[in-house]
Scaffold this active site. Structure first.
Site, PDB file in Angstrom:
ATOM      1  N   LEU A  97       0.869  -1.175   0.000  1.00  0.00           N
ATOM      2  CA  LEU A  97       0.000   0.000   0.000  1.00  0.00           C
ATOM      3  C   LEU A  97       0.899   1.215   0.000  1.00  0.00           C
ATOM      4  CD1 LEU A  97      -2.634  -0.797   2.753  1.00  0.00           C
ATOM      5  CD2 LEU A  97      -3.095  -0.460   0.358  1.00  0.00           C
ATOM      6  N   ASP A  98       0.596   2.211  -0.787  1.00  0.00           N
ATOM      7  CA  ASP A  98       1.496   3.351  -0.798  1.00  0.00           C
ATOM      8  C   ASP A  98       1.204   4.258   0.385  1.00  0.00           C
ATOM      9  OD1 ASP A  98      -0.150   5.340  -3.389  1.00  0.00           O
ATOM     10  OD2 ASP A  98      -0.841   4.517  -1.495  1.00  0.00           O
ATOM     11  N   THR A  99       1.905   5.388   0.440  1.00  0.00           N
ATOM     12  CA  THR A  99       1.914   6.170   1.671  1.00  0.00           C
ATOM     13  C   THR A  99       0.539   6.697   2.042  1.00  0.00           C
ATOM     14  OG1 THR A  99       4.072   6.880   0.949  1.00  0.00           O
ATOM     15  CG2 THR A  99       3.165   7.984   2.852  1.00  0.00           C
ATOM     16  N   ASP A 152       2.091  11.109  -5.609  1.00  0.00           N
ATOM     17  CA  ASP A 152       2.872  10.026  -6.170  1.00  0.00           C
ATOM     18  C   ASP A 152       2.440   9.689  -7.578  1.00  0.00           C
ATOM     19  OD1 ASP A 152       1.160   9.852  -4.105  1.00  0.00           O
ATOM     20  OD2 ASP A 152       1.384   7.700  -3.834  1.00  0.00           O
TER      21      ASP A 152
END
Lengths: 347, 417
Positions: A97-99, A152
């Site tokens: 999972l990204d930030t 992102d």
């Protein structure tokens, strides 16, 4: 406690990743907490070493020397000399999972890391919930999250968030949204079949499709098996998506495209994973629960389900991999030669 | 030329030694080990000496260990790591050896080989001599860990019993070398007594020495001067003890450096002498750390965050850690507290603890309160929640008293974030 604790630390468990935390930091934090718990156990019993000391023999008048064996404690095993017993743990991360995204994140410890790729390969469905705002509000807080949310992605997204010219249009209705979602689902379903390399004309493939068990064979882009709108309160709407091989970027792009289809713009404000395979929100551990005890309990709780799912998926894979064998009972009506070709094409 | 001068005696030695082997000098060689054993330490078996003088360059450390074993005070010096200087202490002991062949230079390591006539393993020896041969496995000449030497070195054993963490010290090779070379009675004991004088308790000595192992290379006189300087600046004995305990490297700083730093803080913060003193006693890390972050943070508070000078002074006296906080975290926390929670400057000044807590904690609790509708931070209005209650109390009490909800509700809410 140390080695016994370590033996119980093999398997999969789920944590709840809060937004704003990098997945790598999460993994490092979990490792540190586990090591702290493991090293807090009893120190090992001090080793003894045998020394032969020279001394006069007892009971003799002359000064005769003899060797006596004595066991003296040795400091070689002392924790202050060797350092902590455990310095490194193998912790693997499931589907990342990204930030900015939050939700269920599966981690594997020790032997469980092997199972992570199996889980991914077993193509267990994941569901993600998100909320999107239709129009960009001027409130400072929302703006910032939107901008950060789009950071992102490529610049394309940032400009989208900054354009404040779009107002909420009246022409967006629930029916239009549902129609678009149905269209998306249909096209992804076709893609799913294509990536699974199955020929739907065969009986087995049809049965699998009916049961909803079609999975992509190799690497594939994001495939959505189900999408519906949970909540529609303009300008916001909430979607629930059931998908496979997804990335957060593509999901946010999806929201943008939905907006374009609706002849307006839409931005994703939150991506949250509620389920990864059979790990749901209930079994996910919160930040306060990231310690040895809780993780061991979570692993133990999840173990039977993990085993069952993997067996099922392995059986499924073996089924499809099995080439036409003489004992294979098949209800297909097609001629055996074409059947053999079809099966070969299925791989 | 020097080499040739040395080579001649070497051949002369070996010739002499060979003559010793051939001669019936066995009784002589037996008395020597007997003499060394009287000191109570083990000697390497005679057999190893065979190799020694034949390959003099490589195994001299082995011979040095052989002959130094008789000297109990220098037991630690034989276990030195790789450096060439490790052989130098052994040379000093050579001069004390009885029956040393005095005519050659002390640089020649071959001299001690003369004392040990080579003994064939086949030669019969008496029972007594046999008992006195102690064949322990040799210590490794070089190692990356102090584990190998801890059983043979009294110094290391005593340090472990004090509580010093050797596994951390062995990461610094010079410090480890130094410890192996030092003697507990002569050098370390004095340092420990000095530290006790300064005011460090027995059980805190271990932690102190683990952090500041370099203190053994400091001169005791200098340390005393520095402590006297601190006393002259009106730091009480208890204050100095606390400072040294919290910032172990404090005493390694020279007097002028300490002076400069104290002066810097007084000028920069513009606090009274007493307040600066209190500040430094509470956070002695300010004196030992770098000054750049402090300067930067002062500018951040003043220019970026917009606090007035007296406000900054007030906050710093309450929470000294703010001076060394991370700039990015500071700005993020302030951004959230001021812009999202809409808390004005003068209230933040009253509760500087917000800068000391993690941002996620503030965020989670604030969002929970907003969800419940209880997010009231204005002291004038009812149901006011003060910032320190928001951040400083543990979860259970926060949920019960402030949010008036259960901990399970809070967890459920966290999973919807």
């Amino acid at each position: 406690m140390g080695s016994a604790g370590l033996s119980r630390l093999h398997g999969l468990f789920a944590v709840y990743k809060p937004p704003g935390l990098k997945w790598k930091h999460l993994r490092d934090t979990v490792e540190l907490q586990l090591l702290k718990g493991l090293n807090a156990g009893k120190p090992p019993t001090p080793k003894q070493r045998v020394r032969f000391l020279l001394g006069p023999m007892e009971g003799s008048e002359e000064t005769e020397l003899t060797l006596t064996a004595t066991s003296v404690p040795s400091l070689v095993n002392h924790p202050l000399v060797c350092g902590p017993a455990f310095t490194h743990l193998k912790i693997g991360m499931g589907h990342r999972l990204d930030t900015q995204a939050s939700g269920v994140l599966v981690l594997g410890v020790g032997h469980g890391c092997r199972l992570l790729t199996d889980m991914y390969d077993a193509h267990l469905t994941k569901r993600i919930l998100w909320g999107s705002t239709q129009a960009i509000t001027k409130h400072f807080f929302n703006d910032r999250t939107l901008r950060r949310g789009c950071n992102d992605d490529n610049n394309y997204w940032r400009t989208c968030a900054l354009t404040t010219t779009c107002l909420f249009p009246d022409h967006v209705t629930r029916e239009k949204l549902d129609r678009i979602l149905a269209m998306i689902q249909g096209s992804h379903q076709k893609a799913l079949v294509m990536y699974s390399n199955l020929d739907l004309k065969t009986q087995e493939a049809y049965e699998m499709a009916v049961r909803g068990l079609i999975r992509p064979m190799n690497k594939s882009p994001m495939l959505i098996t189900g999408i519906r709108c949970l909540h529609f309160a303009p300008p916001e709407f909430l979607l629930e998506v059931q998908c496979m091989h997804e990335t957060q970027k593509e999901l946010r792009k999806l929201v943008h495209e939905i907006g374009l289809e609706l002849k307006t713009t839409a931005v994703c404000s939150q991506v949250r994973r509620t389920r990864d395979g059979f790990f749901t929100l209930d079994s996910a551990l919160l930040r306060t629960q990231w310690d040895l005890r809780n993780i061991q309990d979570a692993i133990r709780a999840a173990a039977p389900q993990v085993a069952a799912e993997l067996e099922k998926s392995l059986a499924r894979r073996l089924d499809t991999k099995q080439l036409p064998s003489p004992g294979w009972s098949w209800e297909s009506q097609g001629p055996s030669s074409t059947f053999g070709l079809e099966r070969g094409a299925g791989h | 030329m020097a080499l040739s001068a040395q080579q001649i005696p070497r051949w002369f030695n070996s010739a002499k030694l060979r003559s010793l082997i051939n001669a019936a000098q066995l009784t002589k060689c037996f008395t020597r080990p007997g003499r060394t054993l009287l000191h109570g330490f083990s000697a390497q078996p005679q057999i190893s000496s065979d190799n020694c003088f034949l390959q003099w360059g490589f195994k001299t450390y082995k011979t040095s260990s052989l002959w130094n074993s008789s000297q109990s005070t220098s037991s630690s010096s034989q276990e030195n790591n790789s450096t060439q200087s490790s052989l130098l202490p052994s040379m000093d002991e050579q001069s004390q050896k009885p029956q040393k062949i005095p005519s050659f230079d002390s640089e020649l390591f071959l001299e001690e080989l003369d004392e040990l006539p080579p003994l064939s393993p086949m030669q019969p020896i008496s029972e007594e001599e046999a008992i006195q041969i102690i064949a322990d496995p040799p210590l490794p000449p070089a190692s990356f860990t102090l584990r190998d030497y801890v059983d043979h070195s009294e110094t290391l054993q005593k340090l472990v019993l004090l509580g010093v963490d050797l596994s951390k010290i062995e990461k610094h090779t010079e410090a480890a070398n130094l410890l192996l070379r030092l003697d507990f009675e002569k050098d370390i004991k004095q340092m420990l007594l000095f530290l006790k004088d300064v005011g460090i308790e027995d059980n805190q000595l271990g932690a102190f020495l683990t952090k500041n192992h370099a203190i053994f290379s400091e001169d005791l006189e200098n340390l005393k001067i520095r402590v006297a300087y601190l006393h002259s600046k009106n730091f009480s004995k208890a204050d100095v003890a606390q400072m040294v305990r919290k910032a172990p490297f404090l005493l390694n700083f020279s007097v002028e450096r300490l002076d400069n730093r104290l002066g810097f803080f007084q000028k920069e913060l513009e606090l009274s002498v007493k307040k600066t003193r209190d500040l430094v006693v509470r956070l002695p890390r300010l004196l030992t750390g770098s000054l750049e972050p402090v300067k930067e943070n002062m500018k951040v508070y003043h220019l970026e965050l917009g606090f007035k000078h007296n406000e900054i002074q007030h906050m710093i006296t309450r929470i000294p850690k703010m001076l060394t906080a991370n700039k990015r975290k500071l700005t993020e926390t302030f951004d959230f507290v001021h812009n999202v929670m809409s808390i004005p400057h003068h209230i933040i000044v009253k509760f500087p603890q917000v800068f000391n807590t993690r941002l996620f904690k503030i965020k989670e609790r604030h969002l929970f309160l907003t969800y419940l509708g209880r997010a009231q931070y204005d002291p004038a209005k009812p149901n006011y929640i003060s910032l320190d209650k928001l951040v400083s109390i543990p979860d259970e009490i926060f949920c019960e008293e402030i949010a008036k909800a259960s901990v399970q509700d809070f967890d459920k809410f966290l999973k919807t974030l």
